[in-house]
Scaffold this motif. Structure first.
Motif: not given
Length: 176
Positions: A97-107, A126-141
């Motif tokens: 959610x923080x990344x989405x808010x930051x992406x809106x501000x950057x846009x 683009x970097x913020x969007x890519x980071x936010x698109x990663x799978x959930x930490x539990x799934x990565x773990x």
């Protein structure tokens, strides 16, 4: 005779390799970065060492095997312990959610920015969007644990970097 005696006492350092899984992710509790190191002597062992740590305090180094197994155990807890999993998922949702808010501000800033600044803002967006698109930490773990013994150390290190940004070691105990 002197040169022969000197050469026999000369210490040969083991090559430093990148097979330490947590290279670049480990930080000492004192604030210093921990580096690959190989303790030589009767028992040669790989370890992570903080060269900034006060020498009068314990905890300047931790064995590589111990640290790797503690992080693996932490990942196992992340996948299996309900309380840890719930807290991690809540933190991940908040972060997205923080990344989405930051992406809106950057846009918005990119729209209003002069052309010479717009490319940098769009790259950051683009970097913020890519980071936010990663799978959930539990799934990565879960994926990291499933493949821990199957993939190369380099591939495992890359997956750990997707999951962890920093592991801090306090008094010889890592805390991801």
């Amino acid at each position: 005779a002197y040169l022969a005696a000197r050469d026999s006492r000369r210490q040969v350092h083991a090559p430093r390799d990148g097979s330490h899984l947590l290279t670049g992710l480990l930080w000492c509790g004192c604030g210093g970065r921990m580096h690959n190191n190989r303790k030589t002597g009767p028992k040669t062992r790989a370890q992570y060492t903080c060269f900034d740590h006060p020498q009068t305090r314990a905890g300047t180094c931790i064995s590589r095997d111990r640290c790797d197994s503690m992080v693996r155990h932490w990942l196992h807890l992340l996948v299996t312990d309900d309380a840890v999993r719930t807290a991690t998922e809540a933190a991940a949702i908040s972060w997205v959610q923080d990344q989405a808010a930051w992406a809106g501000e950057l846009r918005a800033r990119a729209v209003a920015a002069p052309v010479e600044e717009r490319d940098a803002l769009l790259a950051e967006l683009a970097a913020v969007r890519a980071a936010a698109a990663l799978p959930a930490p539990v799934e990565l773990a879960r994926a990291v644990l499933e493949d821990w013994d199957l993939v190369s150390p380099e591939a495992l290190q890359g997956r750990l970097r997707d999951l962890l940004t920093r592991v801090e070691v306090f008094n010889d105990r890592p805390e991801p």
